[in-house]
Design a protein around this motif. Sequence first.
Motif: not given
Length: 216
Positions: A126-137
């Motif tokens: 879930l964190l890998d997806n968030a870092e790869r596909y979304s900007p910001g915090a």
Amino acid sequence: MRVRRREPPTDPALVLLRSFCHELRPPVATLTSLVRALEHQQTEGRREELAQLAAAHVSHAEAVLQQAAAAAQGLAGPADNHQPLHRVLPSVAATVPRERLDVEVSAAAARCVVAPRHTRQILLNLLDNAERYSPGAIRLSARTGWRRLRLTVSDEGSFTLDLARSLRRRTPPQGTKGLGLWVVRHLVAAQGGVIRARPLTPRGVAIEVCLPRRRR
């Protein structure tokens, strides 16, 4: 008349190989970053902390490989001895740069007993997806409810149809896109939990995993 497109059959062995290769990506990438940080870190206390985090990711990668080898032979994977959540979170948080990640964990959630390998893999994906596909915090939170442990990863991305489909699909995707969420869905289901995504106001998306609270 609307014709529903049927997905082509998948080779179970190929799906297994793709899944485990995908699961190795986050710990290996994090381990590489930790080793680089160790090379340039002069403070002894920080070096020891980084070394412990690196060891945790090595252990996790070894467990994934052992599970893959066992699955290939039709055997049960290694036992996932339960641990309190607070022992799992440091290695998970190390996968995202400090300046991007905010972690909020209640005292009750930190004490909750979890299956460490599966819980770590859920959060890593879930964190890998968030870092790869979304900007910001990015925010990781853990709270307890009525007999439930609620783990939430939220970011500044968008709630899309592709995201919703990835959390519903029963068969693995043909490519790598959505494979991590498909794996997460099955890991959550194996523990008797549920997963959902919801849009945030004024922007952003949150993926919430609810797991049964285990007794010590």
